[in-house]
Design a protein around this motif. Structure first.
Motif, PDB file in Angstrom:
ATOM      1  N   VAL A   1       0.858  -1.178   0.000  1.00 17.39           N
ATOM      2  CA  VAL A   1       0.000   0.000   0.000  1.00 17.39           C
ATOM      3  C   VAL A   1       0.896   1.231   0.000  1.00 17.39           C
ATOM      4  O   VAL A   1       1.575   1.520   0.991  1.00 17.39           O
ATOM      5  CB  VAL A   1      -0.946   0.009   1.213  1.00 17.39           C
ATOM      6  CG1 VAL A   1      -1.847   1.248   1.171  1.00 17.39           C
ATOM      7  CG2 VAL A   1      -1.782  -1.263   1.246  1.00 17.39           C
ATOM      8  N   GLY A   2       0.916   1.922  -1.137  1.00 18.78           N
ATOM      9  CA  GLY A   2       1.771   3.097  -1.277  1.00 18.78           C
ATOM     10  C   GLY A   2       2.802   2.883  -2.371  1.00 18.78           C
ATOM     11  O   GLY A   2       3.651   1.988  -2.261  1.00 18.78           O
TER      12      GLY A   2
ATOM     13  N   GLU B   1      -1.652   2.434  -5.199  1.00 13.22           N
ATOM     14  CA  GLU B   1      -1.224   3.826  -5.055  1.00 13.22           C
ATOM     15  C   GLU B   1      -2.426   4.753  -5.233  1.00 13.22           C
ATOM     16  O   GLU B   1      -3.143   4.657  -6.227  1.00 13.22           O
ATOM     17  CB  GLU B   1      -0.138   4.152  -6.079  1.00 13.22           C
ATOM     18  CG  GLU B   1       0.188   5.624  -6.262  1.00 13.22           C
ATOM     19  CD  GLU B   1       0.539   6.331  -4.963  1.00 13.22           C
ATOM     20  OE1 GLU B   1       0.075   7.468  -4.770  1.00 13.22           O
ATOM     21  OE2 GLU B   1       1.273   5.753  -4.125  1.00 13.22           O
ATOM     22  N   GLN B   2      -2.622   5.652  -4.274  1.00 13.11           N
ATOM     23  CA  GLN B   2      -3.813   6.502  -4.321  1.00 13.11           C
ATOM     24  C   GLN B   2      -3.754   7.583  -5.393  1.00 13.11           C
ATOM     25  O   GLN B   2      -4.792   8.073  -5.848  1.00 13.11           O
ATOM     26  CB  GLN B   2      -4.038   7.156  -2.957  1.00 13.11           C
ATOM     27  CG  GLN B   2      -2.978   8.148  -2.546  1.00 13.11           C
ATOM     28  CD  GLN B   2      -3.278   8.794  -1.203  1.00 13.11           C
ATOM     29  OE1 GLN B   2      -4.407   8.720  -0.704  1.00 13.11           O
ATOM     30  NE2 GLN B   2      -2.282   9.432  -0.606  1.00 13.11           N
TER      31      GLN B   2
ATOM     32  N   ARG C   1      -7.052   4.044  -3.329  1.00 16.50           N
ATOM     33  CA  ARG C   1      -6.726   4.355  -1.946  1.00 16.50           C
ATOM     34  C   ARG C   1      -7.190   3.218  -1.048  1.00 16.50           C
ATOM     35  O   ARG C   1      -8.347   2.792  -1.104  1.00 16.50           O
ATOM     36  CB  ARG C   1      -7.398   5.662  -1.521  1.00 16.50           C
ATOM     37  CG  ARG C   1      -7.144   6.022  -0.048  1.00 16.50           C
ATOM     38  CD  ARG C   1      -7.586   7.433   0.272  1.00 16.50           C
ATOM     39  NE  ARG C   1      -7.570   7.701   1.702  1.00 16.50           N
ATOM     40  CZ  ARG C   1      -6.485   7.956   2.419  1.00 16.50           C
ATOM     41  NH1 ARG C   1      -5.290   7.961   1.818  1.00 16.50           N
ATOM     42  NH2 ARG C   1      -6.561   8.200   3.714  1.00 16.50           N
TER      43      ARG C   1
ATOM     44  N   THR D   1      -7.626   2.200   2.869  1.00 15.91           N
ATOM     45  CA  THR D   1      -7.659   2.783   4.212  1.00 15.91           C
ATOM     46  C   THR D   1      -7.680   1.742   5.314  1.00 15.91           C
ATOM     47  O   THR D   1      -7.506   2.082   6.484  1.00 15.91           O
ATOM     48  CB  THR D   1      -8.887   3.692   4.368  1.00 15.91           C
ATOM     49  OG1 THR D   1     -10.068   2.917   4.137  1.00 15.91           O
ATOM     50  CG2 THR D   1      -8.832   4.847   3.374  1.00 15.91           C
TER      51      THR D   1
ATOM     52  N   GLY E   1       2.650  -1.697   4.583  1.00 16.19           N
ATOM     53  CA  GLY E   1       2.197  -0.310   4.639  1.00 16.19           C
ATOM     54  C   GLY E   1       3.349   0.620   4.316  1.00 16.19           C
ATOM     55  O   GLY E   1       4.242   0.813   5.132  1.00 16.19           O
TER      56      GLY E   1
ATOM     57  N   ASP F   1       2.664   3.784   2.914  1.00 18.71           N
ATOM     58  CA  ASP F   1       1.821   4.896   2.472  1.00 18.71           C
ATOM     59  C   ASP F   1       2.111   6.206   3.196  1.00 18.71           C
ATOM     60  O   ASP F   1       1.242   7.059   3.342  1.00 18.71           O
ATOM     61  CB  ASP F   1       0.334   4.536   2.576  1.00 18.71           C
ATOM     62  CG  ASP F   1      -0.071   3.939   3.923  1.00 18.71           C
ATOM     63  OD1 ASP F   1       0.817   3.502   4.679  1.00 18.71           O
ATOM     64  OD2 ASP F   1      -1.277   3.897   4.201  1.00 18.71           O
TER      65      ASP F   1
ATOM     66  N   SER G   1       0.024   7.656   6.954  1.00 20.35           N
ATOM     67  CA  SER G   1      -0.354   6.281   6.637  1.00 20.35           C
ATOM     68  C   SER G   1      -1.728   5.889   7.167  1.00 20.35           C
ATOM     69  O   SER G   1      -1.983   5.901   8.386  1.00 20.35           O
ATOM     70  CB  SER G   1       0.697   5.323   7.223  1.00 20.35           C
ATOM     71  OG  SER G   1       0.263   3.984   7.132  1.00 20.35           O
TER      72      SER G   1
ATOM     73  N   ALA H   1       5.796   5.699   6.815  1.00 25.69           N
ATOM     74  CA  ALA H   1       4.665   5.125   7.546  1.00 25.69           C
ATOM     75  C   ALA H   1       5.127   4.570   8.889  1.00 25.69           C
ATOM     76  O   ALA H   1       4.378   4.595   9.874  1.00 25.69           O
ATOM     77  CB  ALA H   1       4.002   4.022   6.723  1.00 25.69           C
TER      78      ALA H   1
END
Length: 380
Positions: A7-8, A33-34, A120, A122, A135, A137, A141, A268
């Motif tokens: 994530v990221g 990736e957001q 994204r 969450t 993680g 992000d 984060s 993060a």
């Protein structure tokens, strides 16, 4: 073979994904990736030459790709009371953030990593059945926040106010400019990241910021004010904004690094600080350590995460300690503004406790000789 979600899609996440896939092509690795693939938020990133040396040992192709599009600078120029002092001993590569990410995206995609942009995440529980969730992000984060009863991370805003600009002025070295004003001290951190532009980040105390009226100023008025403060250095070149609002950098520390099959890396997990730089380097080192642990532990995820933390924590803690010392030095810089330029530069070099007089003599004999003439260095 493991199913891995990252994530990221910043430098730490992309490097881990590439190295893990390189070590075992059977891994399925999905990066979420957001932002869009071509997002242009931010300006430049600076990497010390030691960071590229670290990268060369694990991914020489990526190191070559980054070097080909980076701007090399071989010194820091510290300006105090209008006097420039060159500080040598390290080389620096400045690179556009978007170009760095594009190079690292291609590097990961070519290895067989899947990247999903504008996605994204969450909550790690929403990802489904992955063996490992990383993680990566960033400082805000969502993965860390979703599980913070386990990670027990603390996010502490620091005192000084910061704003991020660029400038077309040709920057021939990394710069630290300390400018006294009737409101207090303003500090500029600068470096070239493309042939056309350099980063120009400005820092000041909250008291200086409020005294100058910047607490009530628009982005445009803030930019114009800062350009006037640093006009002797900018020599008429403008400052360029890009979502350039004032902010307080946050210092993140995490008591625990992993929970079940979820692990944090990069910002993060913990931050350093813009004043010491090296955030990208530290994130890459996390990525390398996690990928090496995964390869060494033969797919045993609990053992992988324990090994990663055992191998990486002492070095990370040491770097965070140095970062905090640097933060405190900048936050109390007004106490040292009366020093003459050589003494001020020497005090700057010693701020983290990581540069001894002997090391200073070794890495920068010219500045060491200047410091000795001012009776600043200990006798040999």
């Amino acid at each position: 073979m493991a199913r891995i979600a990252v994530v990221g899609g910043g430098p730490a996440g992309l490097l881990f994904a590439k190295l893990a896939k390189q070590a075992d092509p059977a891994h399925r690795i999905d990066v979420f990736e957001q932002n869009p693939s071509d997002a242009t938020y931010g300006f430049g990133v600076v990497l010390a030459d030691v960071a590229l040396d670290i990268l060369a040992a694990v991914d020489p192709g990526l190191k070559t790709a980054i070097s080909a599009i980076a701007e090399f600078q071989d010194r820091i120029t510290l300006v105090h009371k209008g006097v420039p002092i060159a500080l040598k001993g390290n080389g620096f590569m400045g690179i556009s953030r978007v170009r760095l990410l594009q190079a690292m995206q291609r590097n990961a995609l070519d290895a067989g990593v899947s990247i999903q942009f504008e996605r994204r995440v969450t909550d790690p529980a929403a990802l489904g059945d992955y063996d490992l969730i990383v993680g990566a992000d960033g400082v805000n984060s969502a993965i860390r926040d979703a599980l913070n009863t386990h990670f027990q991370a603390v996010k502490e805003p620091r005192r000084n106010k910061w704003v991020w600009y660029a400038t077309p002025k040709r920057l021939d070295s990394v710069g630290l400019i300390f400018q006294s004003t009737p409101h207090g001290t303003f500090i500029a951190h600068s470096y070239r990241f493309s042939p056309e532009l350099g980063t120009f980040v400005i820092e000041c105390s909250p008291e200086t910021w409020a005294s100058a009226g910047l607490d009530a100023a628009s982005e445009e008025d803030s930019r114009a004010f800062c350009a006037r403060v640093f006009e002797p250095f900018l020599e008429g070149a403008p400052l360029v904004g890009n979502r350039s609002g004032w902010f307080n950098p946050e210092f993140v520390t995490s008591r625990h690094w992993h929970h079940d099959n979820v692990v944090l890396i990069g910002d993060a997990l913990k931050t350093v600080h813009p004043s010491i730089g090296s955030g990208t380097r530290v994130g890459m080192q996390d990525a390398i350590a996690l990928a090496e642990a995964l390869a060494a532990c033969g797919g045993d995820i609990p053992l992988t995460l324990a090994t990663f933390e055992r191998n990486r924590r002492s070095g990370a803690d040491e770097f965070q300690d140095a970062a905090m010392k640097s933060i405190l030095w900048y936050e109390t810089v007004d106490e040292r503004m009366d020093l003459d330029p050589p003494a001020f530069a020497y005090n700057y070099m010693k701020r983290t406790g990581r540069v001894s007089d002997a090391r200073l003599r070794r890495i920068d004999p010219e500045f060491a000789a200047l410091a000795e003439r001012h009776e600043l260095l200990a006798a040999i």
